[in-house]
Design an enzyme around this catalytic site. Structure first.
Site: not given
Ligand SMILES: [Zn+2]
Length: 343
Positions: A61, A63, A65-66, A133
């Site tokens: 996804h 976000h 941090d990814h 999520h």
């Molecule tokens: Zn995450």
């Protein structure tokens, strides 16, 4: 060579000892980079991973941090002169973010964008399932094609030895002896990547029977309320996922920065993981693929004869085939020495 190189294990906020997410799955001639967060390029240097090893990038996804490590990694690949095509998979609803990140990277890479918007196969051997999520998220599952385990006793009885074994594997028939007469089916090795989700059927389908399961474990059981609120897994839920799936090894990661020591989370996972081994990942860990879960009595298994052995032979066929042949030869030698089992 099949191993998971852990580049980062932190969720939303990195810590002194944990970088944002990042995982390179080395799978024969392929290198699948999952969820490169900020700092992934530098973590690759610490881990001894080169940008040219990456052949495919998979985002669960968008976000930060990814995926915020994407421009740096792509630019580094250009700088290093990577010539092979690179496939980039991501949820279609994150397309705007992905295109923005890609546009920041230096031009010159043969990058191929593959958005997906539903469950199914997205490349040979590589599948996605929706997770649960706060934004659209997909997990990944990689499965090696089914192969066959040779039975030394039957080979000997059929008078097949030495180079003839490889020829039989290649051609499927030798002097009237069929490959299936001297071997049994052997399921392929498998891997699943379940990131940023609450418990859901998609996670269960991805994890089903895999040898190596990477699962987020953002929260301790004590913070189950936070996990429910932000749609993440607790360590115990990650353990339960591995147990229900019959996974071989569970790798916990994506830890909240609130836990200085994740030992307690590992214990919580172990309590519910059934037969699955549990590893609480640290940055720069190298985790080899464990033996096949559903093998027919051959620890480590035997390479499948003929047939494709990798998800992406179209990307770099030379390298993949080369690795395969080396392993085939090695394993044939093992069988001739009588070390292999399967009867
Ligand atoms: Zn995450």
């Amino acid at each position: 060579m099949r191993e998971l190189v852990v580049l980062g294990t932190a969720s939303q906020v990195p810590t002194r000892t944990r970088n944002h997410n990042g995982y390179l799955l080395r799978w024969d001639g392929e290198g699948l980079l999952f969820d490169p967060g900020e700092g992934t390029q530098r973590q690759m240097i610490h881990a001894g991973v080169s940008a040219s090893q990456i052949t495919r990038i998979c985002l669960t996804h968008v976000h930060g941090d990814h995926c915020f490590g994407l421009p740096g990694v792509l630019s580094r690949m250009v700088l290093d002169g990577v010539q092979h095509p690179v496939d980039l998979h991501f949820p279609a609803s994150g397309g705007e973010v992905v295109r923005a990140l890609v546009s920041l990277a230096s031009p010159g890479l043969d990058l191929r964008l593959h958005p997906h918007s539903g469950p199914g196969q997205i490349a040979p051997g590589l599948e996605v399932r929706p997770l649960r999520h706060r934004i659209e998220t997909f997990g990944y599952r990689l499965v090696e094609p089914e192969g066959r385990t040779l039975l030394p006793g039957r080979l000997a009885a059929a008078g097949i030895a030495g180079p003839d074994i490889a020829r039989l594997q290649r051609e499927g028939n030798l002097g009237g002896v069929r490959l299936e007469d001297v071997s049994v089916p052997r399921p392929g090795q498998s891997f699943a990547f379940v990131m940023d989700t609450a418990e859901c059927s998609g996670a269960e389908e991805l994890a089903d029977g895999v040898d190596l399961l990477v699962a987020e474990s953002t929260f301790s059981n004590d913070d189950a309320g936070l996990a429910a609120r932000y749609l993440h897994l607790t360590a115990g839920q990650a353990g339960a996922l591995a147990s229900a799936a019959g996974a071989g090894t569970l790798v916990l990661t994506h830890f909240s920065s609130r836990y200085g020591d994740v030992g307690a989370l590992a214990k919580q996972a172990v309590t519910r993981s059934g037969g699955a081994a549990v590893v609480a990942a640290q940055d720069l860990d190298r985790i080899p693929l464990p033996g096949r879960q559903r093998d027919y009595g051959s620890p480590g298994g035997v390479w499948p004869p003929g047939g494709p052995t990798s998800v992406d032979e179209d990307v770099d066929p030379g390298a993949v085939v080369g690795v395969k042949q080396d392993q085939e030869q090695h394993e044939v030698e093992q069988q001739v020495d009588g070390h292999d089992v399967g009867q």
